[in-house]
Design a protein around this motif. Structure first.
Motif, PDB file in Angstrom:
ATOM      1  N   VAL A 145       3.164  -9.536  10.985  1.00 33.43           N
ATOM      2  CA  VAL A 145       3.906  -9.167   9.774  1.00 33.43           C
ATOM      3  C   VAL A 145       3.043  -9.390   8.543  1.00 33.43           C
ATOM      4  O   VAL A 145       2.980  -8.553   7.634  1.00 33.43           O
ATOM      5  N   ASP A 146       2.338 -10.537   8.503  1.00 32.44           N
ATOM      6  CA  ASP A 146       1.446 -10.814   7.376  1.00 32.44           C
ATOM      7  C   ASP A 146       0.327  -9.775   7.306  1.00 32.44           C
ATOM      8  O   ASP A 146      -0.040  -9.307   6.224  1.00 32.44           O
ATOM      9  N   ALA A 147      -0.204  -9.404   8.467  1.00 33.12           N
ATOM     10  CA  ALA A 147      -1.278  -8.408   8.498  1.00 33.12           C
ATOM     11  C   ALA A 147      -0.779  -7.065   7.974  1.00 33.12           C
ATOM     12  O   ALA A 147      -1.487  -6.365   7.225  1.00 33.12           O
ATOM     13  N   TRP A 148       0.421  -6.683   8.377  1.00 33.43           N
ATOM     14  CA  TRP A 148       1.000  -5.418   7.909  1.00 33.43           C
ATOM     15  C   TRP A 148       1.226  -5.443   6.403  1.00 33.43           C
ATOM     16  O   TRP A 148       0.893  -4.490   5.701  1.00 33.43           O
ATOM     17  N   LEU A 149       1.767  -6.544   5.898  1.00 31.38           N
ATOM     18  CA  LEU A 149       2.007  -6.659   4.454  1.00 31.38           C
ATOM     19  C   LEU A 149       0.696  -6.578   3.676  1.00 31.38           C
ATOM     20  O   LEU A 149       0.613  -5.913   2.633  1.00 31.38           O
ATOM     21  N   ASP A 150      -0.335  -7.251   4.163  1.00 27.44           N
ATOM     22  CA  ASP A 150      -1.629  -7.186   3.489  1.00 27.44           C
ATOM     23  C   ASP A 150      -2.129  -5.746   3.413  1.00 27.44           C
ATOM     24  O   ASP A 150      -2.754  -5.341   2.421  1.00 27.44           O
ATOM     25  N   THR A 151      -1.829  -4.969   4.442  1.00 29.04           N
ATOM     26  CA  THR A 151      -2.309  -3.583   4.502  1.00 29.04           C
ATOM     27  C   THR A 151      -1.508  -2.655   3.604  1.00 29.04           C
ATOM     28  O   THR A 151      -2.080  -1.798   2.907  1.00 29.04           O
ATOM     29  N   VAL A 152      -0.182  -2.793   3.598  1.00 30.34           N
ATOM     30  CA  VAL A 152       0.658  -1.779   2.942  1.00 30.34           C
ATOM     31  C   VAL A 152       1.069  -2.130   1.515  1.00 30.34           C
ATOM     32  O   VAL A 152       1.507  -1.244   0.782  1.00 30.34           O
ATOM     33  N   MET A 153       0.938  -3.379   1.099  1.00 31.18           N
ATOM     34  CA  MET A 153       1.424  -3.725  -0.231  1.00 31.18           C
ATOM     35  C   MET A 153       0.720  -2.960  -1.360  1.00 31.18           C
ATOM     36  O   MET A 153       1.374  -2.586  -2.341  1.00 31.18           O
ATOM     37  N   PRO A 154      -0.601  -2.675  -1.277  1.00 29.70           N
ATOM     38  CA  PRO A 154      -1.173  -1.827  -2.328  1.00 29.70           C
ATOM     39  C   PRO A 154      -0.505  -0.459  -2.422  1.00 29.70           C
ATOM     40  O   PRO A 154      -0.339   0.082  -3.522  1.00 29.70           O
ATOM     41  N   SER A 155      -0.102   0.102  -1.288  1.00 32.39           N
ATOM     42  CA  SER A 155       0.608   1.383  -1.305  1.00 32.39           C
ATOM     43  C   SER A 155       1.976   1.238  -1.971  1.00 32.39           C
ATOM     44  O   SER A 155       2.385   2.082  -2.778  1.00 32.39           O
ATOM     45  N   ILE A 156       2.676   0.163  -1.629  1.00 26.57           N
ATOM     46  CA  ILE A 156       3.989  -0.080  -2.234  1.00 26.57           C
ATOM     47  C   ILE A 156       3.851  -0.299  -3.731  1.00 26.57           C
ATOM     48  O   ILE A 156       4.654   0.206  -4.540  1.00 26.57           O
ATOM     49  N   ASP A 157       2.825  -1.044  -4.130  1.00 31.37           N
ATOM     50  CA  ASP A 157       2.605  -1.288  -5.563  1.00 31.37           C
ATOM     51  C   ASP A 157       2.388   0.029  -6.307  1.00 31.37           C
ATOM     52  O   ASP A 157       2.948   0.235  -7.403  1.00 31.37           O
TER      53      ASP A 157
END
Length: 404
Positions: free
Chosen positions: A296-308
């Protein structure tokens, strides 16, 4: 108008004129009662600006048709006792179906906005005929469990993942829903279920569900981010769905440049797989979701720039009061995303541009199925604009009158 419709209303819901389910002004009254939970005739006169005798002319036919209930008058201080009008939930109900790449959800919603039944299951076969047979079995079982009269079904709303191609109800869904691609879903589904149906994409109907039973009860302007096998959303402006010319407003995934990670639950499932935890589909992953797993942490690290980037673009272009994270996104995961989100908002003269609140969906259940279930009721009884367009189509010379 929300969604694309095919089929005819059951005749029991038509007014004496034989083609309208409600006039524009009746829709205004019923929409007010839906939002407020109930009101007296004096309240309705004050809220609409119509004279009390005009309200009476509007209300009486709705009482006769059984769409409204009126309680016994209550004496409260001086003046004439007031009687509270409410929607009669038992008078009509609708079904909402969310069709996903791996699962199907169904909700029954009564006229008063109460969810009477909900269920979900893996989609056993994506081909249209067996999928409709499975949904029909779910629908019949749900109606039987409620004990409702099937004749009180106004219609069925469908939320299907994918975007409209600009040709009626033809959607372009992900590869896993190939049998649903590029066909006139409105007429296909109306024929399959022998009912009036509405079709919209999952992001639009999920936003509509949030409007009716979630944050939309307290805010009129928000963007809804829909997380599922894909990623999309919907927009609500001034309390009404903003669908755009082709029904594709809210296709937020298209904001991302080519090569940017898509923040969907399929990529989360793949991240779990790379960490050695294999799930057959998203349905299985959500059934056993572990928010503390390193994947979950790995996924968040990957996708949060897209969400931002997406949230920043929404803030700058739509200026909503709120951005809602929903769809099939677990609440605990939504909370973690909210903690990390960073909007692009540079300071100028000591001020930042006002930013929307970012919140998790307030819907308890499948927002897309709930929103799909609101489509028939909204179109038939609560949407004055939709009814006005229907009146213009049938009677070009019709003019609104408070006596109708």
């Amino acid at each position: 108008m929300t969604g694309i419709t095919a089929g005819d209303y059951p005749t029991r819901f038509l007014r004496a004129d034989g083609w309208r389910t409600a006039t524009e002004n009746e829709g205004v009254v019923m929409d007010l009662l839906s939002r407020r939970g109930g009101a007296s005739r004096a309240d309705l006169a004050r809220l609409t600006g119509l004279a009390p005798h005009s309200i009476t002319r509007l209300v009486e036919p709705l009482l006769v048709r059984g769409l409204l209930n009126e309680a016994a008058p209550i004496i409260a201080g001086r003046g004439k006792p007031s009687a509270k009008l409410t929607l009669n939930g038992a008078a009509a109900f609708s079904a909402g179906v969310s069709v996903m790449t791996d699962a199907v959800s169904l909700v029954l919603l009564d006229l008063a906005g109460t969810i009477a039944a909900s269920c979900s299951a893996r989609l056993a076969d994506t081909a249209i005929a067996p999928a409709c047979a499975q949904i029909r079995q779910m629908l019949d079982a749900a109606i039987a469990d409620t004990g409702w009269d099937q004749a009180a079904l106004v219609g069925i709303g469908f939320g299907v993942t994918g975007y409209f191609i600009g040709d009626g109800a033809r959607l372009n869904p992900p590869r896993l829903l190939d049998p649903w691609a590029l066909i006139p879903l409105d007429t296909v589904l109306a024929d399959a279920f022998d009912n009036k149906v509405w079709v919209d994409n999952d992001g639009n109907v999920a936003a509509l569900g949030e409007t009716s039973l979630g944050h939309g009860r307290t805010t009129a302007d928000f963007a809804y981010l829909y997380f599922s096998a894909g990623f999309g959303g919907g927009v609500v402006a001034s309390g009404r769905p903003l669908r755009g010319r082709n029904g594709n407003a809210g296709e937020f995934a298209s904001i991302l440049p080519t090569g940017w990670p898509q923040p969907n639950l399929e990529t989360l499932r793949e991240t779990f797989g790379a960490a050695g935890v294999t799930y057959h589909d998203i349905h299985s992953m959500l059934d056993r979701f572990d928010p503390g797993h390193p994947a979950v942490d790995a996924w968040l690290d990957t996708v949060m720039p897209s969400i931002d980037l997406i949230a920043s673009a929404i803030s700058a272009t739509l200026d909503p009061d709120m951005i809602v994270l929903g769809g099939r996104l677990p609440a605990v995961l939504a909370s973690r995303m909210i903690e990390r989100i960073a909007l692009i908002n540079p300071e100028r003269r000591g001020f930042h541009r006002p930013s929307p609140r970012v919140v998790a969906s307030a819907i308890d259940g499948d927002a897309a199925a709930i929103g799909a279930a609101t489509l028939p009721l909204r179109a038939a009884f609560f949407d004055p604009v939709n009814n006005a367009r229907s009146e213009e189509k049938h009677q070009p010379s019709y003019r609104k009158s408070v006596s109708d």
